[in-house]
Every structure is written in C-alpha cells, then in structure tokens.
Design a protein around this motif. Sequence first.
Motif, PDB file in Angstrom:
ATOM      1  N   MET A   1       0.827  -1.203   0.000  1.00 55.80           N
ATOM      2  CA  MET A   1       0.000   0.000   0.000  1.00 55.80           C
ATOM      3  C   MET A   1       0.861   1.253   0.000  1.00 55.80           C
ATOM      4  O   MET A   1       0.594   2.228  -0.713  1.00 55.80           O
ATOM      5  N   GLY A   2       1.926   1.234   0.800  1.00 56.02           N
ATOM      6  CA  GLY A   2       2.816   2.388   0.840  1.00 56.02           C
ATOM      7  C   GLY A   2       3.453   2.666  -0.503  1.00 56.02           C
ATOM      8  O   GLY A   2       3.546   3.824  -0.930  1.00 56.02           O
ATOM      9  N   VAL A   3       3.881   1.613  -1.183  1.00 59.53           N
ATOM     10  CA  VAL A   3       4.482   1.768  -2.512  1.00 59.53           C
ATOM     11  C   VAL A   3       3.458   2.342  -3.483  1.00 59.53           C
ATOM     12  O   VAL A   3       3.761   3.254  -4.272  1.00 59.53           O
ATOM     13  N   THR A   4       2.242   1.829  -3.430  1.00 56.62           N
ATOM     14  CA  THR A   4       1.193   2.287  -4.344  1.00 56.62           C
ATOM     15  C   THR A   4       0.890   3.770  -4.146  1.00 56.62           C
ATOM     16  O   THR A   4       0.787   4.533  -5.117  1.00 56.62           O
ATOM     17  N   VAL A   5       0.764   4.204  -2.892  1.00 57.26           N
ATOM     18  CA  VAL A   5       0.455   5.605  -2.602  1.00 57.26           C
ATOM     19  C   VAL A   5       1.602   6.507  -3.045  1.00 57.26           C
ATOM     20  O   VAL A   5       1.378   7.554  -3.671  1.00 57.26           O
ATOM     21  N   ALA A   6       2.830   6.114  -2.723  1.00 57.83           N
ATOM     22  CA  ALA A   6       3.988   6.934  -3.098  1.00 57.83           C
ATOM     23  C   ALA A   6       4.137   7.002  -4.615  1.00 57.83           C
ATOM     24  O   ALA A   6       4.413   8.071  -5.181  1.00 57.83           O
ATOM     25  N   ALA A   7       3.956   5.870  -5.293  1.00 59.49           N
ATOM     26  CA  ALA A   7       4.061   5.859  -6.750  1.00 59.49           C
ATOM     27  C   ALA A   7       2.982   6.724  -7.379  1.00 59.49           C
ATOM     28  O   ALA A   7       3.238   7.475  -8.331  1.00 59.49           O
ATOM     29  N   ALA A   8       1.762   6.645  -6.848  1.00 68.37           N
ATOM     30  CA  ALA A   8       0.668   7.473  -7.364  1.00 68.37           C
ATOM     31  C   ALA A   8       0.982   8.953  -7.164  1.00 68.37           C
ATOM     32  O   ALA A   8       0.707   9.787  -8.043  1.00 68.37           O
ATOM     33  N   GLY A   9       1.558   9.309  -6.021  1.00 67.58           N
ATOM     34  CA  GLY A   9       1.939  10.691  -5.770  1.00 67.58           C
ATOM     35  C   GLY A   9       3.002  11.171  -6.737  1.00 67.58           C
ATOM     36  O   GLY A   9       2.935  12.305  -7.236  1.00 67.58           O
ATOM     37  N   ALA A  10       3.984  10.307  -7.018  1.00 70.30           N
ATOM     38  CA  ALA A  10       5.045  10.672  -7.963  1.00 70.30           C
ATOM     39  C   ALA A  10       4.478  10.896  -9.359  1.00 70.30           C
ATOM     40  O   ALA A  10       4.851  11.852 -10.052  1.00 70.30           O
ATOM     41  N   ILE A  11       3.576  10.015  -9.778  1.00 78.54           N
ATOM     42  CA  ILE A  11       2.987  10.130 -11.117  1.00 78.54           C
ATOM     43  C   ILE A  11       2.084  11.352 -11.208  1.00 78.54           C
ATOM     44  O   ILE A  11       2.163  12.139 -12.165  1.00 78.54           O
ATOM     45  N   PRO A  33      11.422   9.336  -5.122  1.00 80.65           N
ATOM     46  CA  PRO A  33      12.399   8.497  -4.414  1.00 80.65           C
ATOM     47  C   PRO A  33      11.780   7.692  -3.282  1.00 80.65           C
ATOM     48  O   PRO A  33      12.260   6.592  -2.968  1.00 80.65           O
ATOM     49  N   LEU A  34      10.705   8.227  -2.657  1.00 77.07           N
ATOM     50  CA  LEU A  34      10.075   7.498  -1.554  1.00 77.07           C
ATOM     51  C   LEU A  34       9.542   6.147  -2.014  1.00 77.07           C
ATOM     52  O   LEU A  34       9.700   5.133  -1.314  1.00 77.07           O
ATOM     53  N   ALA A  35       8.910   6.100  -3.188  1.00 74.76           N
ATOM     54  CA  ALA A  35       8.387   4.826  -3.697  1.00 74.76           C
ATOM     55  C   ALA A  35       9.516   3.820  -3.885  1.00 74.76           C
ATOM     56  O   ALA A  35       9.373   2.635  -3.548  1.00 74.76           O
ATOM     57  N   THR A  36      10.649   4.272  -4.395  1.00 74.86           N
ATOM     58  CA  THR A  36      11.788   3.369  -4.601  1.00 74.86           C
ATOM     59  C   THR A  36      12.363   2.904  -3.265  1.00 74.86           C
ATOM     60  O   THR A  36      12.759   1.745  -3.118  1.00 74.86           O
TER      61      THR A  36
END
Length: 224
Positions: A1-11, A33-36
């Motif tokens: 979930m954390g990866v999904t939220v961070a990736a969505a924010g980056a996009i 960078p947070l998603a990575t």
Amino acid sequence: MGVTVAAAGAILGAILAGPAADGWRLLHWLCKPLATVLIFLLAWHARPALSMRYRRWILAGIACSLLGDVLLMLPQDLFVPGLVAFLCGHLCFIAAFLDDSRFGARPGWLLASFAYGAINLYLLWDSIGAALRVPVIVYVVVLASMGGQALGRARTLVAHDSARRAAVGALLFMLSDTLLAWNRFHAALPLASLWVLSTYYLALWWIARSVQRDDTVIEAGAAL
C-alpha cells in the motif's frame, strides 16, 4: 500500500507539475524516491531470501535506481549521470541473476532481447544526439543483457516462481526504458509520466519480490 500511494503521488505530481517548483512538483520530488525506498525495504525484509548474495545484488540494483531517480528528476540536465546510475543498477541485477544460472544459458532469449534493443536503437538513431550515442548504445547492451538473462533464467528454473517474478520485472524495465527513450528522443508521449513511471515501479516491485524464496509468502505490511 505504501508503494502504491507513493508511486501514485510521484505520477500525479509529474503530470500536474507546472514550470515552477509548485506544490505538484514538490509532491513528485518527494514521492518519486520514496516509492523506490519502500520497494528497497520490501526486498530488505523478504524472508526467507533466495540467497543472501541474491538479496545483496538486488538491493544494490535498487539503490542505484534510487540514485538514478534523483538525478533524472532534478531541474538540471543530468541525463548521462542518471543513465550511468541505472546502468550500474542493471549490472547489479545481472549479477543477482547469475546466482543460480550461468549467463546466456538460454541464448535464444538473450538474442531476442538484443534484437528488441537493436530495433529500438535503429528507429531512434537519427533522433539521438551525437554526444549521447555511445552512452545510449552501452546502456542498451547492458539493459538487453539484463532482460535476456532474466528471461533465460526463468526458462531454466521453470519450477521457481522467484525467477518468473524477476523476469516479469525485467520485461517491465525494458518497456519503461523504451517509453522513456521514445518520449525523450522522438516525440512527447501523451501522459508519458504515467506510462514510464507506472511500468518502472512495477518493474522494481517484481524484481524486489523475486528476493522471496518460493516456499513462503511475504506477510502484508512486512516492507513497512
């Protein structure tokens, strides 16, 4: 979930950012960078690991990708340093994939991967500046080697879900870099950040998941 939220924010931040350092651009700078980092933690916490050597090389590859993330998102044109960072990441992934399979064990997949890279390079050649041609050629060779090795390894270790996960990640990485190259060198793609970053984060996620040995499942939230 954390990866999904961070990736969505980056996009979302990349798509909506204006020319100045507005809130959307700051969101992109924070979340990319947070998603990575969260994907790095996913690989770090995977238990039990396929092997400690495999985990170390995958972590090193993700760390290099994190450096590439930062270099490519800065306002300066740091394309070549970013390219080098990701190249080092692919070399680390190749080293991981050599943990239980020799290089080119399935030469057909390696040749197919090289052919894919060569076709894209040929189609984009006239659009690539002279100063970038050598770095891009080197990068394509290393990326194709990573993809071909992952695919060949998956075919060699047919009973291993881990190898298949790594192969899916490698294919998505090749797709992401293809989209990035066409967007940069040929013509702007509609919603380029959506396609490039979504395939990129999926690629890293699948590669990180490959650290997990097949006889157990990562529990929900273990990466956080």
